[in-house]
Design an enzyme around this catalytic site. Structure first.
Site, short mmCIF file in Angstrom:
data_model
loop_
_atom_site.label_atom_id
_atom_site.label_comp_id
_atom_site.label_asym_id
_atom_site.label_seq_id
_atom_site.Cartn_x
_atom_site.Cartn_y
_atom_site.Cartn_z
N LYS A 6 0.83 -1.20 0.00
CA LYS A 6 0.00 0.00 0.00
C LYS A 6 0.87 1.26 0.00
O LYS A 6 2.09 1.19 0.10
CB LYS A 6 -0.97 -0.04 1.20
CG LYS A 6 -1.87 -1.28 1.20
CD LYS A 6 -2.90 -1.29 0.08
CE LYS A 6 -3.42 -2.67 -0.28
NZ LYS A 6 -4.38 -3.26 0.61
C1 LIG Z 1 -5.42 -4.46 0.87
C2 LIG Z 1 -6.88 -4.32 0.85
C3 LIG Z 1 -7.69 -4.68 1.95
C4 LIG Z 1 -7.16 -5.42 3.13
O1 LIG Z 1 -6.13 -4.77 3.77
P1 LIG Z 1 -5.30 -5.56 4.90
O2 LIG Z 1 -4.63 -4.46 5.65
O3 LIG Z 1 -4.32 -6.44 4.17
O4 LIG Z 1 -6.25 -6.33 5.72
C5 LIG Z 1 -9.03 -4.40 1.90
N1 LIG Z 1 -9.59 -3.82 0.82
C6 LIG Z 1 -8.86 -3.48 -0.26
C7 LIG Z 1 -9.54 -2.81 -1.41
C8 LIG Z 1 -7.49 -3.74 -0.28
O5 LIG Z 1 -6.78 -3.42 -1.37
#
Ligand SMILES: *Cc1c(COP(=O)(O)O)cnc(C)c1O
Length: 382
Positions: free
Chosen positions: A184
């Site tokens: 991210k």
């Molecule tokens: C990465 C992601 C999540 C989950 O995030 P985590 O921190 O890995 O639990 C949820 N929704 C979207 C759209 C994502 O890209």
């Protein structure tokens, strides 16, 4: 061809966070503590909102937000079929039923008119995902939520820096949920955050994230003396550690620098791919801010002479790591078997899920890395 494999989504990690992690290690206070409190304050300040609660993932953030919204058994939550499975799973974890509304094929975000079609007496919330960092049509979604008295929980996993008409993503709904997973825009390894305007909801999420133990139970081993806690609900183990927050504190200080870097890469891709037989991301809408989390191209076999999956293999053979965001949710057997969903029921998400490729887009990329990606894409398609 480049010599070393370019890992998709590899984050930029700098000395400040490495040293902060070391200092946490040396302090011995590894779990939830003062670094988490500071990361929460910094994040709330960036978002201009009263409350933020750090958790161990965005999945946890979504789950607890849905619970705090009072949603559970027998309730329906409308969301998008073009998202990560965690969005859907969080609704199921809360005991509610996910309902999909197809996307707008240009923006790849949930279509407000499709949302309206899916509303039933059981609908309790809308859960929009700001896909790739592009804000959803928040005027329309807000209007629908207000008209039908629905809660809104924003999945902002792609949207830390996103704005819509001057307002920051995550502040339109009752809850905004963020991810600091390694790929991210800002990372803590694993990590998540909920933001909310409601003090009461913030307190409930904090409590649910730490076993359902009463306020500030994490301080029970501090130097103010042992504090008894009370378990007031059956909660979860979703708290963030100081080890993780130590990374996040320094990443947050670079959130805008990193954003500018990704914007420059995005623009370079855009110029380099202008003449190719592929579909590029739609222009950024007026009066919005894109978080530039994903740069997605669409490979239509009819137009390109190569299938999407063969294109993925060809990129890997060129030592370029790529991603797919996402095969649409109804492509997966669990959801087909549980909800009877079929990809054809959500044709826009199905087509995009079968054609999309995410190219590397991280602040860590050097100009040479970006050049290698461009060369590989052009070499395969021309
Ligand atoms: C990465 C992601 C999540 C989950 O995030 P985590 O921190 O890995 O639990 C949820 N929704 C979207 C759209 C994502 O890209």
């Amino acid at each position: 061809m480049r010599k070393e494999f370019l890992v998709y989504g590899s984050p930029a990690i700098e000395n400040a966070e490495i040293e902060e992690v070391l200092s946490v290690m040396k302090s011995g206070w590894l779990g939830t503590g003062p670094k988490v409190a500071r990361f929460e304050r910094d994040f709330a300040q960036y978002k201009g909102i009263e409350h933020s609660i750090a958790l161990n993932s965005c999945t946890a953030a979504l789950h607890l937000s849905i619970l705090a919204a009072g949603i559970g058994e027998g309730d329906e939550v409308i969301t998008t079929p073009l998202t990560f499975c965690a969005t859907i799973n969080a609704i199921i974890h809360a005991g509610a039923t996910p309902v999909l509304a197809d996307i707008d094929p240009l923006t790849m975000n949930i279509s407000p008119s499709e949302v309206e079609v899916k509303i039933t007496p059981k609908t309790k919330a809308i859960l929009p995902v700001h896909f790739s960092g592009r804000p959803c049509d928040m005027d329309a979604l807000r209007r629908i939520a207000d008209n039908h008295k629905l809660k809104m929980i924003e999945d902002c996993a792609h949207a830390i820096e996103t704005e819509y008409k001057g307002r920051k993503a995550g502040t339109f709904g009752d809850f905004g949920c963020f991810s600091f997973y390694v790929t991210k825009n800002i990372v803590t390894g694993e990590g998540g955050m909920v933001i909310t305007k409601s003090e009461e909801d913030a307190a409930r999420i904090k409590m649910l994230g730490l076993h359902g133990m009463s306020k500030d139970a994490w301080k029970r081993f501090g130097d103010e003396g042992y504090k008894h806690y009370q378990v007031v609900e059956c909660g979860y183990k979703y708290n963030m550690m100081d080890l993780q927050a130590a990374i996040g504190i320094h990443q947050m200080q670079r959130v805008e620098t990193y954003w500018h870097r990704r914007q420059a890469i995005w623009q370079r891709y855009h110029e380099a791919f202008a003449g190719l037989p592929i579909t590029l991301p739609a222009p950024v809408e007026q009066n919005t801010r894109h978080a530039y989390h994903l740069y997605t191209i669409l490979i239509d076999e009819q137009r390109c002479g190569i299938s999407r999956d063969r294109f993925l293999d060809a990129m890997t053979a060129q030592n370029i790591g790529i991603g797919v965001h996402y095969l649409s949710i109804p492509e997966h057997p669990y959801y087909q078997q549980t909800f009877g969903w079929q990809p054809e029921g959500y044709p826009h998400a199905m087509r995009i899920g079968r054609q999309t490729v995410s190219l590397p887009l991280s602040a860590k990329l050097s100009d040479e890395d970006v050049g290698d990606v461009i060369e590989a894409v052009r070499g395969i398609l021309l």
